[in-house]
Motif scaffolding. Structure first.
Motif, PDB file in Angstrom:
ATOM      1  N   VAL A  24      28.097  43.456  32.565  1.00  0.00           N
ATOM      2  CA  VAL A  24      28.646  42.152  32.171  1.00  0.00           C
ATOM      3  C   VAL A  24      29.434  41.544  33.327  1.00  0.00           C
ATOM      4  O   VAL A  24      29.306  40.345  33.616  1.00  0.00           O
ATOM      5  CB  VAL A  24      29.524  42.304  30.920  1.00  0.00           C
ATOM      6  N   ALA A  25      30.251  42.345  33.996  1.00  0.00           N
ATOM      7  CA  ALA A  25      31.045  41.831  35.114  1.00  0.00           C
ATOM      8  C   ALA A  25      30.132  41.312  36.225  1.00  0.00           C
ATOM      9  O   ALA A  25      30.424  40.279  36.846  1.00  0.00           O
ATOM     10  CB  ALA A  25      31.964  42.928  35.648  1.00  0.00           C
ATOM     11  N   ARG A  26      29.046  42.014  36.455  1.00  0.00           N
ATOM     12  CA  ARG A  26      28.096  41.560  37.490  1.00  0.00           C
ATOM     13  C   ARG A  26      27.520  40.193  37.125  1.00  0.00           C
ATOM     14  O   ARG A  26      27.424  39.298  37.980  1.00  0.00           O
ATOM     15  CB  ARG A  26      26.973  42.582  37.645  1.00  0.00           C
ATOM     16  N   ARG A  27      27.133  40.029  35.866  1.00  0.00           N
ATOM     17  CA  ARG A  27      26.578  38.737  35.451  1.00  0.00           C
ATOM     18  C   ARG A  27      27.600  37.617  35.592  1.00  0.00           C
ATOM     19  O   ARG A  27      27.270  36.508  36.026  1.00  0.00           O
ATOM     20  CB  ARG A  27      26.092  38.831  34.008  1.00  0.00           C
ATOM     21  N   ILE A  28      28.838  37.905  35.225  1.00  0.00           N
ATOM     22  CA  ILE A  28      29.881  36.891  35.349  1.00  0.00           C
ATOM     23  C   ILE A  28      30.119  36.559  36.817  1.00  0.00           C
ATOM     24  O   ILE A  28      30.281  35.391  37.191  1.00  0.00           O
ATOM     25  CB  ILE A  28      31.174  37.370  34.674  1.00  0.00           C
ATOM     26  N   ALA A  29      30.129  37.587  37.674  1.00  0.00           N
ATOM     27  CA  ALA A  29      30.326  37.349  39.099  1.00  0.00           C
ATOM     28  C   ALA A  29      29.209  36.476  39.659  1.00  0.00           C
ATOM     29  O   ALA A  29      29.453  35.563  40.454  1.00  0.00           O
ATOM     30  CB  ALA A  29      30.389  38.681  39.846  1.00  0.00           C
ATOM     31  N   ILE A  30      27.974  36.742  39.241  1.00  0.00           N
ATOM     32  CA  ILE A  30      26.846  35.934  39.698  1.00  0.00           C
ATOM     33  C   ILE A  30      27.017  34.486  39.246  1.00  0.00           C
ATOM     34  O   ILE A  30      26.761  33.544  40.003  1.00  0.00           O
ATOM     35  CB  ILE A  30      25.519  36.525  39.185  1.00  0.00           C
ATOM     36  N   ASP A  31      27.458  34.299  37.994  1.00  0.00           N
ATOM     37  CA  ASP A  31      27.697  32.943  37.499  1.00  0.00           C
ATOM     38  C   ASP A  31      28.751  32.231  38.349  1.00  0.00           C
ATOM     39  O   ASP A  31      28.625  31.040  38.645  1.00  0.00           O
ATOM     40  CB  ASP A  31      28.141  32.979  36.030  1.00  0.00           C
ATOM     41  N   HIS A  32      29.792  32.966  38.746  1.00  0.00           N
ATOM     42  CA  HIS A  32      30.829  32.371  39.581  1.00  0.00           C
ATOM     43  C   HIS A  32      30.251  31.944  40.932  1.00  0.00           C
ATOM     44  O   HIS A  32      30.584  30.873  41.449  1.00  0.00           O
ATOM     45  CB  HIS A  32      31.971  33.363  39.781  1.00  0.00           C
TER      46      HIS A  32
END
Length: 207
Positions: free
Chosen positions: A99-107
């Motif tokens: 989940v953190a990876r996906r959020i980081a990618i979104d950022h």
């Protein structure tokens, strides 16, 4: 003389009272979506928050504020999705990292979009930067998978692939002939592939 009788008008029949209009039943409010209880969320943060923050610090190039923002968003997702953490706080780290990876990618994508608006240059025309969080996640997955192979195989994999040593250098460090290093590497890689495929979602390499 008697007074003539005056016929009284017959009482007008009143129409029957209309039955009260059926009041439309108010729609029942949708049941509240279950969320993670605060104690479990606090335990997840205690067990995994430090690991996530360190990984996110690497991802954001040392920007602690941004790393903490992504961590908070990750914990919010955990709070919103208790079903994903049914196995317990101790086993939540793989899901949290994903989940953190996906959020980081979104950022990163939002930052790229803002840059495009600022300079008017299509993002597609610019070279794509490596995703540092991808490297962190892959390293974590490999570290977990290495625990599942035999010790002498793990030693060879670490020397050749994680420390980037040559066969000769690995041979000298491990005290075994170069041919043994090559053989152990072959069987170690073959043993590691199904573990990565089954437990971490990496497609096995064939051929």
């Amino acid at each position: 003389m008697s007074k003539p009788s005056v016929a009284r008008p017959a009482p007008v029949a009143q129409p029957p009272a209309a039955p009260p209009a059926a009041t439309a039943a108010a729609p029942e409010p949708a049941p509240a979506r279950p969320t993670l209880d605060p104690d479990t969320l606090a335990e997840i943060h205690r067990l995994h928050g430090g690991y996530l923050l360190r990984a996110l610090m690497r991802t954001t190039g040392g920007d602690r504020g941004k790393a903490e923002d992504i961590l908070q968003e990750t914990l919010l997702r955990a709070w919103q999705h208790p079903e994903a953490l049914a196995a317990g706080p101790e086993r939540a780290r793989p899901w949290l990292f994903t989940v953190a990876r996906r959020i980081a990618i979104d950022h990163y994508r939002m930052a790229a979009a803002r840059a495009k608006e600022a300079i008017g240059e299509p993002v597609e025309d610019r070279p794509l930067a490596d995703d540092p969080y991808e490297q962190v996640v892959v390293a974590r997955d490999i570290a977990l998978a290495l625990r599942r192979v035999q010790k002498h195989h793990r030693e060879v994999l670490v020397e050749l692939h994680l420390r980037d040593r040559s066969v000769v250098e690995a041979s000298a460090r491990l005290g075994v002939p170069p041919g043994t290093v090559k053989s152990r590497n072959f069987y170690a890689v073959r043993a590691l592939r199904p573990v990565l495929a089954a437990e971490h979602g990496y497609a096995p390499v064939t051929g």
